[in-house]
Design a protein around this motif. Structure first.
Motif, PDB file in Angstrom:
ATOM      1  N   UNK A 382       0.806  -1.219   0.000  1.00 14.42           N
ATOM      2  CA  UNK A 382       0.000   0.000   0.000  1.00 14.42           C
ATOM      3  C   UNK A 382       0.841   1.271   0.000  1.00 14.42           C
ATOM      4  N   UNK A 383       2.110   1.123   0.386  1.00 13.36           N
ATOM      5  CA  UNK A 383       2.967   2.315   0.417  1.00 13.36           C
ATOM      6  C   UNK A 383       3.796   2.449  -0.852  1.00 13.36           C
ATOM      7  N   UNK A 384       3.412   1.679  -1.891  1.00 12.79           N
ATOM      8  CA  UNK A 384       4.165   1.758  -3.145  1.00 12.79           C
ATOM      9  C   UNK A 384       4.253   3.203  -3.608  1.00 12.79           C
ATOM     10  N   UNK A 385       5.464   3.667  -3.820  1.00 14.01           N
ATOM     11  CA  UNK A 385       5.695   5.086  -4.065  1.00 14.01           C
ATOM     12  C   UNK A 385       5.963   5.340  -5.535  1.00 14.01           C
ATOM     13  N   UNK A 386       4.934   5.752  -6.232  1.00 14.97           N
ATOM     14  CA  UNK A 386       5.123   6.061  -7.645  1.00 14.97           C
ATOM     15  C   UNK A 386       5.960   7.312  -7.839  1.00 14.97           C
ATOM     16  N   UNK A 387       6.055   8.114  -6.783  1.00 16.38           N
ATOM     17  CA  UNK A 387       6.789   9.371  -6.922  1.00 16.38           C
ATOM     18  C   UNK A 387       8.294   9.189  -6.775  1.00 16.38           C
ATOM     19  N   UNK A 388       8.725   7.973  -6.370  1.00 13.60           N
ATOM     20  CA  UNK A 388      10.166   7.744  -6.222  1.00 13.60           C
ATOM     21  C   UNK A 388      10.790   7.422  -7.572  1.00 13.60           C
ATOM     22  N   UNK A 389      11.919   8.023  -7.832  1.00 12.56           N
ATOM     23  CA  UNK A 389      12.631   7.714  -9.070  1.00 12.56           C
ATOM     24  C   UNK A 389      13.458   6.452  -8.857  1.00 12.56           C
ATOM     25  N   UNK A 390      13.964   5.889  -9.970  1.00 18.43           N
ATOM     26  CA  UNK A 390      14.803   4.694  -9.827  1.00 18.43           C
ATOM     27  C   UNK A 390      16.048   4.996  -8.999  1.00 18.43           C
ATOM     28  N   UNK A 391      16.594   6.212  -9.112  1.00 18.13           N
ATOM     29  CA  UNK A 391      17.773   6.564  -8.313  1.00 18.13           C
ATOM     30  C   UNK A 391      17.442   6.626  -6.819  1.00 18.13           C
ATOM     31  N   UNK A 392      16.277   7.144  -6.503  1.00 16.89           N
ATOM     32  CA  UNK A 392      15.880   7.211  -5.085  1.00 16.89           C
ATOM     33  C   UNK A 392      15.648   5.807  -4.517  1.00 16.89           C
ATOM     34  N   UNK A 393      15.014   4.944  -5.305  1.00 16.25           N
ATOM     35  CA  UNK A 393      14.815   3.563  -4.853  1.00 16.25           C
ATOM     36  C   UNK A 393      16.164   2.879  -4.640  1.00 16.25           C
ATOM     37  N   UNK A 394      17.042   3.088  -5.583  1.00 20.63           N
ATOM     38  CA  UNK A 394      18.374   2.501  -5.487  1.00 20.63           C
ATOM     39  C   UNK A 394      19.066   2.921  -4.188  1.00 20.63           C
ATOM     40  N   UNK A 395      19.040   4.207  -3.890  1.00 23.40           N
ATOM     41  CA  UNK A 395      19.709   4.702  -2.684  1.00 23.40           C
ATOM     42  C   UNK A 395      19.064   4.150  -1.417  1.00 23.40           C
ATOM     43  N   UNK A 396      17.736   4.051  -1.427  1.00 23.17           N
ATOM     44  CA  UNK A 396      17.054   3.518  -0.238  1.00 23.17           C
ATOM     45  C   UNK A 396      17.417   2.051  -0.015  1.00 23.17           C
ATOM     46  N   UNK A 397      17.478   1.278  -1.086  1.00 25.00           N
ATOM     47  CA  UNK A 397      17.829  -0.146  -0.942  1.00 25.00           C
ATOM     48  C   UNK A 397      19.282  -0.302  -0.527  1.00 25.00           C
ATOM     49  N   UNK A 398      20.165   0.476  -1.130  1.00 18.78           N
ATOM     50  CA  UNK A 398      21.590   0.391  -0.770  1.00 18.78           C
ATOM     51  C   UNK A 398      21.789   0.711   0.712  1.00 18.78           C
TER      52      UNK A 398
END
Length: 416
Positions: A382-398
């Motif tokens: 439910x918190x899927x963030x369409x507003x996050x870019x691939x770079x932001x997702x990458x940084x959060x996972x790293x």
């Protein structure tokens, strides 16, 4: 054990540590009651190195004498190292003796080249034959097939060994020519092709005639040295895919080059072994073999090198965000398998579970999904963030992951 035999063992076990292609999985042979040893489909190894390599076979060279002068090899003829050679009987006695003491469950035998390919290969075959026929050794045997050896010897080797491997060594013929000018890539590819056809032919014959002897039941493999020559990961993975497709190889092993000598054609001594790159290649190889990825998806032309910070599957997903989010409730199995954080077993469990109800994050955790990674790519979060870019997702996972490969630990273990 005699002092001289022990000295040979120290020299030739140490020299063998550079060959990583020693997995035992894929062979299954039960003990008939009058033999010693057996093999199982799960592999015979008890222990693994920190980077996942198995080491419980008696892993030795028949000799580290060699007529070749390959720049990347510690056994090359111009290298000033202690030399030794086992006799056929010594290897047989060591294998049986170690097996009876429960030190090992199988034998991995490679060799430098004594006089020529046939002379060396003949001795490897004699050892395997003696173990099987005279000592009724039923355990795992992996023989290194010597490039350039005759088909008759290759065939004999396949009748006694579980697995055969011909090391391609350098990924391309240009690199092989530069670093091992005495060798010819055709001498490597020809026996691989022969073994591939012979394995298929023997299996088909066995379907018709049950008493047809097994031929290399664990298949064949090969090894590439990476980091000694300038090939990109894209080149290496395309070559590996070609081997899997054309020669039906069980495994391609990737061995990070360990600087063992001073040579202006090679990285200087002290250069770190590319362990992380090696690990990423194994991850990419896994995607090729089990996840249905093509090499051009993992390493497209604009990204010829694997990302060292994140695994290849996550890297592919971030480059293809238009394919996400995946609806786990309705998606095909092939789509679910490609979601970062979801493995093949978990994907099958999701498909089975959704017949009985809604897929929730709690359920995903229970069936083994790495939810903290997968949640960026599935619609069920439910918190899927369409507003996050691939770079932001990458940084959060790293920021969440901790790689065990971050420290530069020793790449090899000693057996003795």
């Amino acid at each position: 054990m005699r002092e001289r035999t022990l000295e040979k063992l120290e020299i030739l076990a140490d020299a063998a540590k550079y060959d990583v292609s020693c997995s035992s999985s894929g062979s299954k042979r039960g003990n008939a009651g009058k033999s010693i040893g057996n093999t199982t489909g799960m592999g015979i190894c008890h222990a693994y190195t920190e980077d996942g390599r198995c080491v419980s076979l008696l892993k030795i060279l028949l000799t580290n004498h060699c007529i070749f002068d390959c720049a990347y090899c510690v056994s090359r003829k111009s290298n000033d190292v202690k030399r030794a050679a086992f006799t056929v009987d010594e290897v047989v006695e060591l294998t049986i003796g170690f097996y009876r003491r429960n030190y090992i469950e199988g034998l991995f035998l490679s060799s430098g080249i004594f006089k020529n390919a046939d002379y060396t290969m003949e001795r490897l075959v004699m050892i395997a034959r003696k173990l099987r026929t005279e000592h009724r050794f039923n355990g795992y045997i992996h023989l290194k097939a010597i490039p350039g050896a005759s088909e008759e010897l290759m065939k004999a080797a396949g009748l006694y060994a579980d697995r055969l491997s011909v090391n391609v060594e350098m990924p391309t013929k240009e690199s092989l020519k530069l670093l091992a000018p005495d060798k010819n890539q055709e001498d490597v590819l020809t026996p691989m092709q022969y073994l591939s056809k012979e394995i298929v032919r023997q299996r088909e014959e066995k379907r018709k005639f049950t008493h047809t002897p097994a031929f290399a039941p664990a298949g064949q493999s090969t090894q590439m040295v990476i980091g000694a020559s300038p090939e990109t990961d894209r080149q290496i993975l395309h070559i590996a895919a070609h081997f899997y497709r054309s020669y039906s190889l069980k495994r391609v092993y990737y061995s990070g080059y360990i600087p063992v000598s001073t040579d202006n054609r090679l990285p200087a001594p002290g250069t770190p072994v590319p362990m992380l790159r090696e690990n990423r290649l194994y991850q990419a190889d896994w995607l090729l073999r089990f996840y249905g990825f093509q090499p051009q998806e993992i390493v497209p032309p604009e990204h010829p090198l694997l990302d060292m910070e994140i695994d290849p599957k996550l890297s592919w997903a971030l480059r293809n965000m238009h394919l996400f989010p995946v609806h786990l409730q309705t998606a095909d199995l092939e789509q679910i398998i490609r979601v970062p954080g979801i493995g093949i077993q978990s994907a099958h469990r999701i498909v089975a579970a959704r017949r009985f109800g809604k897929i929730s994050l709690d359920l995903l955790r229970k069936i083994g999904v790495a939810v903290e990674r997968a949640r960026y790519f599935i619609a069920e979060d439910p918190s899927f963030r369409k507003d996050l870019s691939d770079l932001q997702i990458r940084q959060q996972i790293i920021s969440l992951q901790q790689s065990k490969y971050a420290p530069n630990f020793s790449p090899q273990l000693k057996l003795f």
